[in-house]
Design an enzyme around this catalytic site. Structure first.
Site, PDB file in Angstrom:
ATOM      1  N   TYR A 124      -6.813  -9.812  -0.818  1.00 60.77           N
ATOM      2  CA  TYR A 124      -7.930  -9.333  -1.637  1.00 60.77           C
ATOM      3  C   TYR A 124      -7.768  -9.715  -3.105  1.00 60.77           C
ATOM      4  O   TYR A 124      -8.560  -9.298  -3.946  1.00 60.77           O
ATOM      5  CB  TYR A 124      -8.046  -7.801  -1.548  1.00 60.77           C
ATOM      6  CG  TYR A 124      -8.491  -7.297  -0.207  1.00 60.77           C
ATOM      7  CD1 TYR A 124      -7.708  -7.500   0.916  1.00 60.77           C
ATOM      8  CD2 TYR A 124      -9.688  -6.620  -0.053  1.00 60.77           C
ATOM      9  CE1 TYR A 124      -8.096  -7.044   2.156  1.00 60.77           C
ATOM     10  CE2 TYR A 124     -10.095  -6.157   1.190  1.00 60.77           C
ATOM     11  CZ  TYR A 124      -9.290  -6.378   2.282  1.00 60.77           C
ATOM     12  OH  TYR A 124      -9.682  -5.913   3.522  1.00 60.77           O
ATOM     13  N   LYS A 191       3.636  -7.434   9.002  1.00 59.11           N
ATOM     14  CA  LYS A 191       3.729  -8.464  10.040  1.00 59.11           C
ATOM     15  C   LYS A 191       4.856  -9.402   9.598  1.00 59.11           C
ATOM     16  O   LYS A 191       4.669 -10.618   9.421  1.00 59.11           O
ATOM     17  CB  LYS A 191       2.369  -9.183  10.148  1.00 59.11           C
ATOM     18  CG  LYS A 191       2.256 -10.159  11.290  1.00 59.11           C
ATOM     19  CD  LYS A 191       1.885  -9.506  12.606  1.00 59.11           C
ATOM     20  CE  LYS A 191       1.844 -10.541  13.711  1.00 59.11           C
ATOM     21  NZ  LYS A 191       1.727  -9.973  15.059  1.00 59.11           N
ATOM     22  N   ASP A 248      -6.843  -1.486   4.831  1.00 58.62           N
ATOM     23  CA  ASP A 248      -8.305  -1.455   4.945  1.00 58.62           C
ATOM     24  C   ASP A 248      -8.704  -1.305   6.410  1.00 58.62           C
ATOM     25  O   ASP A 248      -9.525  -0.456   6.779  1.00 58.62           O
ATOM     26  CB  ASP A 248      -8.863  -2.761   4.367  1.00 58.62           C
ATOM     27  CG  ASP A 248     -10.349  -2.677   4.108  1.00 58.62           C
ATOM     28  OD1 ASP A 248     -10.911  -1.576   4.225  1.00 58.62           O
ATOM     29  OD2 ASP A 248     -10.955  -3.717   3.798  1.00 58.62           O
TER      30      ASP A 248
END
Ligand code: NAD
Length: 354
Positions: A124, A191, A248
């Site tokens: 983002y 991850k 999010d």
């Protein structure tokens, strides 16, 4: 003690839910001077911008703001006022609690989770290179020179920066929140098995910060497994510390566990300032109808009252809202009732004052 708090009613359904929230908070007896600031689509003509300087100056002065939703036109018009506010005030932590309330239809009961989402980095950050642009071609050449391999070269590229400083402050925020709220565990979501230098860094920093909080359990989950676990065994989790994108996505997943966005409160918090806002948007088709549910914004005011140290008032607002919804007599259409926005607020105020 009297507080001065910036109130940004926003547009669409914002003004009516803000009015309902303001009446509920005032009924607790906490003395608040509300400094009303206009922002959003409705003020474009008057100020030439949806986010006039005086709005930011007001939050900088008062340190605390509560806002209704603001419409972001798709395709044309202006960029998101919500994102601009978070950037201008460096509101790096997005806090999104998700808890079950009796009387709200959902497949799950007894959900009690808190998402702490990093608000400034990750995919983002807005560092993007359009496919075919000179910059994208140059970047692809640079990557190839450094030994990177691309399966296809006709790629658009979005950069994912995750820093030690950004990770440290968000993870520390999650632990401090956990300690303050008597929570037991922080789970770092990542991850790291695939993205070793961004998510791997986040995980390393999360584990290091966790060592400073021996009273709180530290663990981590890979994000795909986290999704499955939240659906199958949400009761195993407590506070989730997440980089921006995973936070999010997981916060919407958690809103789904509690019966939808209409009940979901939120806060954007920085070192110096905090802007409290519900997760849902401006629902323009319901604007001005006295129909929508102000609960998410009222529960958002509970977070705000706790933030300024008014815990007793926060508990009063929370308990009254919970009880009105559980009774189901004076609730809005989305909860199966016929009350309007002001009607459910009146019922909550009656409970607070009884
Ligand atoms: P939305 O949340 O505004 O509305 C989607 C649907 O959810 C509505 O049509 C309504 O059926 C229901 N809903 C939402 N809030 C409700 C409430 N309080 N009570 C009852 N029902 C409710 O989502 P959207 O339509 O995707 O977005 C509308 C606008 O809001 C867009 O311009 C979007 O950019 C903006 N938005 C703003 C914020 C913010 O200000 N922080 C957040 C999300 C979306």
């Amino acid at each position: 003690m009297a507080y001065t708090i910036t109130m940004i009613p926003g547009d669409g359904i914002g003004p009516e839910i803000s009015e309902a929230m303001r009446r509920v908070v005032d009924s607790t007896g906490v003395q608040i001077d509300w400094e009303i600031q206009e922002a959003g689509a409705d003020v474009m003509d008057k100020y030439g911008t949806p986010l006039p300087d005086q709005v930011i100056e007001s939050v900088q002065r008062n340190k605390v703001a509560i806002k209704g939703p603001i419409t972001t036109p798709v395709g044309t018009g202006f960029r998101s006022v919500n994102v601009a506010l978070r950037k201008a005030l460096d509101l790096y932590a997005n806090l999104r609690p998700a808890y079950s309330l009796k009387g709200v239809k959902s497949r799950y009961e007894d959900i009690d989770l808190v998402i702490v989402r990093e608000n400034t980095e990750d995919l983002y950050a807005g560092i993007e290179f359009e496919q075919g642009s000179d910059e994208a071609i140059e970047l692809i050449e640079f990557i190839k020179e450094r030994g990177g391999k691309l399966r296809f070269e006709d790629a658009g590229i979005s950069i994912k920066p995750i820093s030690v400083s950004g990770s440290e402050r968000i993870v520390r925020f999650a632990y401090e929140y956990a300690r303050r709220e008597g929570r037991k565990k922080v789970t770092a979501v990542h991850k790291a098995n695939i993205m070793k230098y961004s998510d791997g860094l986040f995980l390393r920093v999360a584990n290091e910060v966790g060592e400073d909080y021996p009273d709180i359990e530290t663990e981590d989950r890979i994000v795909d497994n986290m999704c499955m676990q939240l659906v199958q065994k949400p009761e195993l989790y407590d506070v989730l510390a997440c980089p921006n994108l995973y936070g999010d996505i997981l916060s919407d997943l958690c809103s789904g566990l509690i019966g939808g966005l209409g009940m979901a409160p939120g806060a954007n918090i920085g070192e110096e300032h905090a802007v409290f806002e519900p997760v849902h948007g401006s629902a323009p088709k319901y604007a001005g109808l006295n129909k929508v549910n102000p609960t998410a914004l009222i529960l958002t005011s509970v977070l705000m009252l706790k933030h300024i140290g008014e815990r007793e008032a926060a508990d009063k607002v929370f308990n009254a809202t919970r009880d009105v919804i559980a009774e189901g007599k004076n609730v809005t259409y989305d909860l199966g009732g016929t009350a309007g926005t002001s009607g459910i607020a009146d019922a909550i105020i009656d409970k607070i004052q009884s």
